[in-house]
Design a protein around this motif. Sequence first.
Motif, PDB file in Angstrom:
ATOM      1  N   ASP A 227       0.874  -1.176   0.000  1.00 29.79           N
ATOM      2  CA  ASP A 227       0.000   0.000   0.000  1.00 29.79           C
ATOM      3  C   ASP A 227       0.913   1.228   0.000  1.00 29.79           C
ATOM      4  O   ASP A 227       1.830   1.309   0.804  1.00 29.79           O
ATOM      5  N   VAL A 228       0.649   2.156  -0.920  1.00 31.57           N
ATOM      6  CA  VAL A 228       1.474   3.362  -1.003  1.00 31.57           C
ATOM      7  C   VAL A 228       0.658   4.557  -0.538  1.00 31.57           C
ATOM      8  O   VAL A 228      -0.522   4.677  -0.859  1.00 31.57           O
ATOM      9  N   ALA A 232       2.739  15.733  -1.228  1.00 30.78           N
ATOM     10  CA  ALA A 232       3.743  16.374  -2.077  1.00 30.78           C
ATOM     11  C   ALA A 232       5.164  16.122  -1.590  1.00 30.78           C
ATOM     12  O   ALA A 232       6.075  15.919  -2.389  1.00 30.78           O
ATOM     13  N   THR A 233       5.373  16.090  -0.262  1.00 30.99           N
ATOM     14  CA  THR A 233       6.741  16.018   0.240  1.00 30.99           C
ATOM     15  C   THR A 233       6.998  14.831   1.173  1.00 30.99           C
ATOM     16  O   THR A 233       7.891  14.876   2.017  1.00 30.99           O
ATOM     17  N   ALA A 234       6.214  13.774   1.037  1.00 32.64           N
ATOM     18  CA  ALA A 234       6.482  12.556   1.807  1.00 32.64           C
ATOM     19  C   ALA A 234       5.861  11.356   1.104  1.00 32.64           C
ATOM     20  O   ALA A 234       4.863  11.485   0.396  1.00 32.64           O
ATOM     21  N   VAL A 235       6.481  10.202   1.320  1.00 31.12           N
ATOM     22  CA  VAL A 235       5.911   8.963   0.788  1.00 31.12           C
ATOM     23  C   VAL A 235       6.124   7.852   1.812  1.00 31.12           C
ATOM     24  O   VAL A 235       7.123   7.848   2.531  1.00 31.12           O
ATOM     25  N   GLN A 236       5.159   6.936   1.884  1.00 32.09           N
ATOM     26  CA  GLN A 236       5.310   5.747   2.714  1.00 32.09           C
ATOM     27  C   GLN A 236       4.785   4.546   1.932  1.00 32.09           C
ATOM     28  O   GLN A 236       3.721   4.621   1.329  1.00 32.09           O
ATOM     29  N   ALA A 237       5.568   3.474   1.939  1.00 30.48           N
ATOM     30  CA  ALA A 237       5.095   2.206   1.387  1.00 30.48           C
ATOM     31  C   ALA A 237       4.940   1.247   2.554  1.00 30.48           C
ATOM     32  O   ALA A 237       5.831   1.130   3.400  1.00 30.48           O
ATOM     33  N   GLN A 238       3.780   0.594   2.608  1.00 29.30           N
ATOM     34  CA  GLN A 238       3.497  -0.293   3.720  1.00 29.30           C
ATOM     35  C   GLN A 238       3.211  -1.684   3.141  1.00 29.30           C
ATOM     36  O   GLN A 238       2.286  -1.841   2.352  1.00 29.30           O
ATOM     37  N   VAL A 239       4.017  -2.642   3.536  1.00 26.82           N
ATOM     38  CA  VAL A 239       3.815  -4.014   3.083  1.00 26.82           C
ATOM     39  C   VAL A 239       2.928  -4.719   4.102  1.00 26.82           C
ATOM     40  O   VAL A 239       3.223  -4.720   5.298  1.00 26.82           O
ATOM     41  N   HIS A 240       1.839  -5.291   3.646  1.00 27.46           N
ATOM     42  CA  HIS A 240       0.988  -6.110   4.511  1.00 27.46           C
ATOM     43  C   HIS A 240       1.403  -7.563   4.308  1.00 27.46           C
ATOM     44  O   HIS A 240       1.638  -7.999   3.183  1.00 27.46           O
ATOM     45  N   VAL A 380      -4.624   2.714  -6.290  1.00 33.05           N
ATOM     46  CA  VAL A 380      -3.601   1.856  -6.875  1.00 33.05           C
ATOM     47  C   VAL A 380      -2.499   2.750  -7.453  1.00 33.05           C
ATOM     48  O   VAL A 380      -2.774   3.609  -8.277  1.00 33.05           O
ATOM     49  N   PRO A 381      -1.242   2.591  -6.981  1.00 31.51           N
ATOM     50  CA  PRO A 381      -0.193   3.520  -7.423  1.00 31.51           C
ATOM     51  C   PRO A 381       0.022   3.466  -8.940  1.00 31.51           C
ATOM     52  O   PRO A 381      -0.059   2.397  -9.549  1.00 31.51           O
ATOM     53  N   ALA A 382       0.301   4.642  -9.517  1.00 32.44           N
ATOM     54  CA  ALA A 382       0.492   4.730 -10.968  1.00 32.44           C
ATOM     55  C   ALA A 382       1.765   3.999 -11.399  1.00 32.44           C
ATOM     56  O   ALA A 382       1.827   3.459 -12.502  1.00 32.44           O
ATOM     57  N   ALA A 383       2.791   3.981 -10.536  1.00 35.64           N
ATOM     58  CA  ALA A 383       4.046   3.311 -10.877  1.00 35.64           C
ATOM     59  C   ALA A 383       3.947   1.828 -10.560  1.00 35.64           C
ATOM     60  O   ALA A 383       4.554   1.315  -9.626  1.00 35.64           O
ATOM     61  N   GLY A 384       3.149   1.121 -11.349  1.00 39.99           N
ATOM     62  CA  GLY A 384       2.958  -0.310 -11.173  1.00 39.99           C
ATOM     63  C   GLY A 384       2.121  -0.839 -12.323  1.00 39.99           C
ATOM     64  O   GLY A 384       1.508  -0.057 -13.054  1.00 39.99           O
ATOM     65  N   PRO A 385       2.079  -2.150 -12.475  1.00 29.60           N
ATOM     66  CA  PRO A 385       1.375  -2.728 -13.616  1.00 29.60           C
ATOM     67  C   PRO A 385      -0.134  -2.896 -13.417  1.00 29.60           C
ATOM     68  O   PRO A 385      -0.857  -3.168 -14.378  1.00 29.60           O
ATOM     69  N   LEU A 386      -0.617  -2.713 -12.178  1.00 33.87           N
ATOM     70  CA  LEU A 386      -2.043  -2.935 -11.935  1.00 33.87           C
ATOM     71  C   LEU A 386      -2.837  -1.705 -12.391  1.00 33.87           C
ATOM     72  O   LEU A 386      -2.524  -0.575 -12.018  1.00 33.87           O
ATOM     73  N   THR A 387      -3.850  -1.933 -13.223  1.00 35.11           N
ATOM     74  CA  THR A 387      -4.655  -0.837 -13.776  1.00 35.11           C
ATOM     75  C   THR A 387      -6.128  -1.053 -13.430  1.00 35.11           C
ATOM     76  O   THR A 387      -6.543  -2.182 -13.146  1.00 35.11           O
ATOM     77  N   PRO A 388      -6.921   0.024 -13.468  1.00 35.36           N
ATOM     78  CA  PRO A 388      -8.366  -0.132 -13.254  1.00 35.36           C
ATOM     79  C   PRO A 388      -8.979  -1.137 -14.238  1.00 35.36           C
ATOM     80  O   PRO A 388      -9.888  -1.882 -13.872  1.00 35.36           O
TER      81      PRO A 388
END
Lengths: 464, 185
Positions: A227-228, A232-240, A380-388
């Motif tokens: 989960d991303v 604007a000035t921070a990012v967190q990726a969380q692995v479940h 769903v993050p844009a930088a990934g292969p999963l699309t709507p």
Amino acid sequence: MRTDLLGDPIDGLDEALAAVDAFDDALVTGLLRPQPAQTDGLAALAAALGGTPLAALVAEAADKAAAGAAGEDHFVALAAGRTALLGSVHDALTARVREATGRPAAEEPAQPVDGEEPVANVLSAARAWLCDLARAGWRGIDHELVGGAAPVVSAMLPEPRLRRQATLLDGFSAELAASCPGATLERVPVRRWADLWSRALLLTLPGAARTPAGSTATGRLLPLGVDVQEHATAVQAQVHAVFEPADGTPPRLVRAAVSAPKPDTVVGAGLWQLLRPRMSLLAAVSEGRAMELDAMPVTAEGDLVWDDARARAGEPAEPFATARVALAAAGDPVTAPLDRHPARLAVPVLLEGYAAEREDDGPLTFAVAGHRLAVDTDRVPAAGPLTPEAIAASGACLGLLRWDAGEFLLQPLAVETTVRKKTVAVHAGAWAGGTTDKAGVRAEKAATDAVAVLRERAGKLLRS
Amino acid sequence: MFRRSGVNNPFDVHGRSALPVWERSSAARVVPPARPRKLAKVPFVELADGRLQGVVSSGSDTGRVYVSSIAAGTYAFACSTNNNRPCGGARGSFCNHIRALVTEAFLQYGAQRVARYLKADTSDTEPDAHALVAAMAATRPAQGDTSAAAPVFSRLLRHLAYLEREPATGPLPEMQWFPPTRAAA
Ligand SMILES: [Zn+2]
């Protein structure tokens, strides 16, 4: 999963939310000179807390605020009251989710440990700014008022113990700055800004950002998805992930997060590039592998505090296989008291046998067992292969069950689709550790160039 | 941006999408993320301090940059080198650095947000960067003094400081309020 239960009404939920909304509406025009509708809103919040330990405190604060005479302690009391109400909403929703998933709850977390307290000065400055915001109201914000957050954030950013406060205030104030002047806003994100305001205010109190005492985790970690979250000035990726302790105790759900401040021009694949070097788990996710943990620190809320030295790559592990075999019996972590809020709900679930439906341009829903569950494809993050499109064509979905604006939502982490009679899994976080995908490689190159230019220009500018 | 209603508004989609009641949503998307752009020509642009401001690379000298800005409302403009020498092109009207700044700001933030921040009347059509520059230039804006360069410079340092901070693995529960969005600016 009993998805049918997710659409059923929950006792007391509407009443609690009505009181929250009444208070939130009072913040729209600010509490400098409250009008009758606003004093009603304040009274509604106080009334909803009648009979609770906060009753007297919030009632007094509501009175003072209604008279336009609220001081910092009164604003803090109102924020605490609102937080307590949403905490009860969180608990009711969590109980409903537990009925739907049929999963066991993990143990109650321990009380927070005493720790060294961060510098108080900058926290009082933050508190003063937040109280000024409440007086001005969202309709009263201007660049001068909102700009008051900048020195506070700058002072907080270098201090590791103030990361939570800094990240929240930075994102909140940037949003307010982009919305100035408030007087001409076409619409106001009423609940969202009241959420951010009350949370930021409570985080200025001593001990509020302490984490409950933790332990260590030794065993096998089976990732479910990533989960991303970003502003604007921070990012967190969380692995479940599902964690199987080596000592044979029952498996449980855990999370592992990595976060970083960032310039606003670093986006998309650039986010993965910032985070990747700090957490080997992201590479394991991309490779579809488990990891073996050896005494990895873990908080009582089920958050691993990742240390690469305490993890090594394990056997291949496919998230859908993990979900089908291990998810149903894995215990859900328990949320710490101050973190109880509906926005915190992010419960891993596996959904199968649904019909994906979309009317015209409307939202995608999964219809299953007579209930329609809205699908939040925007997360769903844009930088990934999963699309709507892939989600709409899927037959199985591994996702996070969330709740927002009055209903449960499904945030897809991965889907299974059928391509030429073969089942193919597509993961939102597939590029987390890197990718050979053509579009992914292009995005990585653009992001690398962007950071290189920033560093090069910074070097030249700082030398001259 | 969320101020407009209308078919062009990328964020309008939330009114009809998975988030039915925007005002009562904790995860309402308010500011679209910056769109990726090439940074070589204009490494830094921002809407802050009541100005569109940024740093523009010199076309001729790779070691030189210009600090350029336009004030919201008055369009008072300034451009000088990082050594605080006034830009030769910015006498009396916008120089090419300022034009480049506006173009890149449009790319990064979207036309509506830039025009709105500058308080430029674009009568609700989707403005393009050239049209906006022409409209602002037509008001014969005053030349601002280059004292703006110092604050822009300090904002840039603040911006670049984000790159120097190390990632960390302690959880940030507050980030749950900041979901990504696929809708760019
Ligand atoms: Zn110039």
